[in-house]
Design a protein around this motif. Structure first.
Motif, PDB file in Angstrom:
ATOM      1  N   GLY A  63      -6.918  18.484  -7.867  1.00 34.75           N
ATOM      2  CA  GLY A  63      -5.979  17.699  -7.531  1.00 34.75           C
ATOM      3  C   GLY A  63      -5.362  17.625  -6.749  1.00 34.75           C
ATOM      4  O   GLY A  63      -4.215  16.443  -6.134  1.00 34.75           O
ATOM      5  N   SER A  64      -4.514  19.133  -7.102  1.00 35.48           N
ATOM      6  CA  SER A  64      -2.790  19.508  -6.233  1.00 35.48           C
ATOM      7  C   SER A  64      -3.375  19.182  -4.251  1.00 35.48           C
ATOM      8  O   SER A  64      -2.792  18.450  -4.121  1.00 35.48           O
ATOM      9  CB  SER A  64      -2.994  20.822  -6.327  1.00 35.48           C
ATOM     10  OG  SER A  64      -2.519  20.838  -7.399  1.00 35.48           O
ATOM     11  N   ASP A 106       1.058  -0.954   0.068  1.00 31.06           N
ATOM     12  CA  ASP A 106       0.117  -0.150  -0.469  1.00 31.06           C
ATOM     13  C   ASP A 106       0.730   1.491  -0.503  1.00 31.06           C
ATOM     14  O   ASP A 106       0.286   2.445  -0.197  1.00 31.06           O
ATOM     15  CB  ASP A 106      -1.226   0.185   1.139  1.00 31.06           C
ATOM     16  CG  ASP A 106      -0.581   0.158   2.300  1.00 31.06           C
ATOM     17  OD1 ASP A 106       1.047  -0.450   2.411  1.00 31.06           O
ATOM     18  OD2 ASP A 106      -0.530   0.820   3.576  1.00 31.06           O
ATOM     19  N   VAL A 107       2.188   1.525   0.493  1.00 33.45           N
ATOM     20  CA  VAL A 107       2.587   2.360   0.032  1.00 33.45           C
ATOM     21  C   VAL A 107       2.857   2.963  -0.736  1.00 33.45           C
ATOM     22  O   VAL A 107       2.995   3.803  -1.618  1.00 33.45           O
ATOM     23  CB  VAL A 107       4.523   2.012   0.951  1.00 33.45           C
ATOM     24  CG1 VAL A 107       5.151   2.907   1.132  1.00 33.45           C
ATOM     25  CG2 VAL A 107       3.800   1.637   2.666  1.00 33.45           C
ATOM     26  N   ALA A 141      -0.046   6.927  -6.856  1.00 32.82           N
ATOM     27  CA  ALA A 141      -1.296   8.333  -6.219  1.00 32.82           C
ATOM     28  C   ALA A 141      -1.330   9.234  -6.574  1.00 32.82           C
ATOM     29  O   ALA A 141      -1.319   9.988  -7.777  1.00 32.82           O
ATOM     30  CB  ALA A 141      -2.578   7.517  -5.564  1.00 32.82           C
ATOM     31  N   TYR A 142      -0.412   8.903  -5.458  1.00 30.86           N
ATOM     32  CA  TYR A 142      -0.022  11.044  -6.082  1.00 30.86           C
ATOM     33  C   TYR A 142       0.790  11.390  -7.085  1.00 30.86           C
ATOM     34  O   TYR A 142       0.250  12.402  -6.597  1.00 30.86           O
ATOM     35  CB  TYR A 142       0.843  11.263  -3.859  1.00 30.86           C
ATOM     36  CG  TYR A 142       2.274  11.801  -4.270  1.00 30.86           C
ATOM     37  CD1 TYR A 142       2.634  12.539  -4.549  1.00 30.86           C
ATOM     38  CD2 TYR A 142       2.882  10.340  -3.597  1.00 30.86           C
ATOM     39  CE1 TYR A 142       4.147  12.154  -4.884  1.00 30.86           C
ATOM     40  CE2 TYR A 142       4.269  10.371  -2.788  1.00 30.86           C
ATOM     41  CZ  TYR A 142       4.832  12.044  -3.659  1.00 30.86           C
ATOM     42  OH  TYR A 142       5.600  11.616  -4.015  1.00 30.86           O
ATOM     43  N   TYR A 165      -2.881  15.413  -0.017  1.00 30.33           N
ATOM     44  CA  TYR A 165      -4.033  14.742   1.546  1.00 30.33           C
ATOM     45  C   TYR A 165      -2.887  13.252   1.160  1.00 30.33           C
ATOM     46  O   TYR A 165      -2.474  12.536   2.292  1.00 30.33           O
ATOM     47  CB  TYR A 165      -4.912  14.335   1.076  1.00 30.33           C
ATOM     48  CG  TYR A 165      -5.584  13.025   1.735  1.00 30.33           C
ATOM     49  CD1 TYR A 165      -5.603  13.537   3.439  1.00 30.33           C
ATOM     50  CD2 TYR A 165      -6.438  12.419   1.574  1.00 30.33           C
ATOM     51  CE1 TYR A 165      -6.085  12.611   4.234  1.00 30.33           C
ATOM     52  CE2 TYR A 165      -6.743  10.785   1.836  1.00 30.33           C
ATOM     53  CZ  TYR A 165      -7.149  11.591   3.394  1.00 30.33           C
ATOM     54  OH  TYR A 165      -7.469  10.634   4.051  1.00 30.33           O
ATOM     55  N   ILE A 166      -2.695  12.503   0.013  1.00 31.46           N
ATOM     56  CA  ILE A 166      -2.012  11.008  -0.703  1.00 31.46           C
ATOM     57  C   ILE A 166      -0.739  11.254   0.017  1.00 31.46           C
ATOM     58  O   ILE A 166      -0.688  10.394   0.225  1.00 31.46           O
ATOM     59  CB  ILE A 166      -2.935  10.590  -1.684  1.00 31.46           C
ATOM     60  CG1 ILE A 166      -4.134  10.079  -2.356  1.00 31.46           C
ATOM     61  CG2 ILE A 166      -1.789   9.139  -1.996  1.00 31.46           C
ATOM     62  CD1 ILE A 166      -4.707  10.095  -2.957  1.00 31.46           C
ATOM     63  N   TYR A 167      -0.601  12.167  -0.055  1.00 30.42           N
ATOM     64  CA  TYR A 167       1.050  12.159   0.007  1.00 30.42           C
ATOM     65  C   TYR A 167       1.765  11.993   1.694  1.00 30.42           C
ATOM     66  O   TYR A 167       2.330  11.582   2.221  1.00 30.42           O
ATOM     67  CB  TYR A 167       1.541  13.185  -0.770  1.00 30.42           C
ATOM     68  CG  TYR A 167       3.458  13.333  -0.336  1.00 30.42           C
ATOM     69  CD1 TYR A 167       4.036  12.619  -0.513  1.00 30.42           C
ATOM     70  CD2 TYR A 167       3.428  14.235   0.716  1.00 30.42           C
ATOM     71  CE1 TYR A 167       5.572  13.045  -1.157  1.00 30.42           C
ATOM     72  CE2 TYR A 167       4.919  14.717   0.643  1.00 30.42           C
ATOM     73  CZ  TYR A 167       5.853  13.741   0.000  1.00 30.42           C
ATOM     74  OH  TYR A 167       7.299  13.831   0.744  1.00 30.42           O
TER      75      TYR A 167
END
Length: 298
Positions: free
Chosen positions: A264-265, A226-227, A233-234, A270-272
């Motif tokens: 998007g940013s 998942d990492v 994804a980011y 958030y995902i980062y």
């Protein structure tokens, strides 16, 4: 065990949930070779000029024939578009029209994430060699970045492996002498002829084939999957907003009401943050399992 294909699908499905867009999909009604330019698909409703994706290949469609459900690739550059590799494709292969996130881009994002993990996360390998009383320095594999632990097998029925505490690693050894820049100097009283085992950290390896097993190829534990998904994804979400710059239409206004221009940013950040948190978690687990061991260089 997860494969590269599984991870590509996981990244794509996660991103599809954010973009609120469902790619148009059809299928091949006849197989094509690496050089065929006429591509027959199952539905005339999805015919359009532009990019299509079959397996890992991107194809630029120059024109189409609705009567025969045929899409015609542009001569010369149409097959293997955007530096993808032309390949044969079997009947019933999935055809994605104008893919939001092409597989080749997802694969690149996955491998870019894997390549950026070291030294936070590392793969663990081992090598063995026979101790020679007249020799102090021994070559290590080229991928060895850091020695984690060393031991040697004693004689007798106990078959015990004793730790080696006096050694020094050299990452700039003379290549002409050892055929590698990675060597280990041993200053322990090891019995001649005994086997020495060295455990070392290395850069995780990237994946190439869709059937590559994640853990077997990268050398990372399965819990790190998942990492990699978060990292890919980011990276891909970062390019959503630039692609929407200067779009003025009723459709664009409707999309902006659901997904604002800078979403998007925002979601990428958030995902980062999730990626960094999981990366730290896995790094701590790895350092707990392989703590820094006391050793002497002389």
């Amino acid at each position: 065990m997860a494969t590269l294909n599984d991870m590509i699908s996981e990244v794509r499905s996660s991103l599809a949930g954010y973009t609120l867009r469902q790619d148009r999909i059809s299928y091949l009604t006849s197989a094509i070779t690496t050089t065929d330019t006429a591509i027959q698909i199952g539905s005339s409703n999805n015919l359009a000029k532009g990019i299509i994706e079959i397996d890992d290949e991107l194809i630029w469609v120059d024109n189409f024939d609705k009567q025969n459900n045929t899409m015609n690739a542009a001569p010369g550059f149409g097959r293997g578009y955007q530096s993808t590799s032309p390949a044969p494709h079997a009947i019933n292969s999935q055809v994605v029209l104008t893919p939001t996130f092409p597989r080749v881009n997802i694969k690149q994002a996955i491998n870019d994430t894997i390549g950026s993990l070291y030294p936070k996360l590392w793969a663990i390998y081992s090598t063995t060699f026979t101790f020679n009383a007249s020799q102090t320095t021994y070559p290590l594999p080229d991928d060895a970045q850091n020695v984690l632990y060393m031991s040697w097998q004693t004689t007798g029925s106990s078959r015990e492996w004793l730790p080696i505490k006096r050694w020094r690693q050299d990452l700039m050894a003379n290549v002409a002498t050892f055929n590698t820049q990675k060597t280990i100097n041993i200053y322990e009283n090891v019995q001649p002829g005994r086997t020495i085992q060295v455990w070392y950290a290395a850069n995780p390896q990237t994946m190439t084939s869709g059937t590559d097993d994640f853990s077997a190829v990268t050398g990372l534990p399965e819990s790190c999957r998942d990492v990699i998904v978060y990292g890919a994804a980011y990276r891909l979400l970062s390019f959503i907003d630039p692609g929407r710059i200067n779009l003025t239409s009723a459709e664009a206004d409707l999309a902006d009401s659901k997904v604002p221009g800078a979403a998007g940013s925002s979601n990428s950040r958030y995902i980062y943050a999730l990626y960094q948190q999981r990366l730290q978690d896995e790094s701590l687990k790895l350092t707990d399992k392989f703590p820094i061991r006391l050793h002497y260089t002389k």
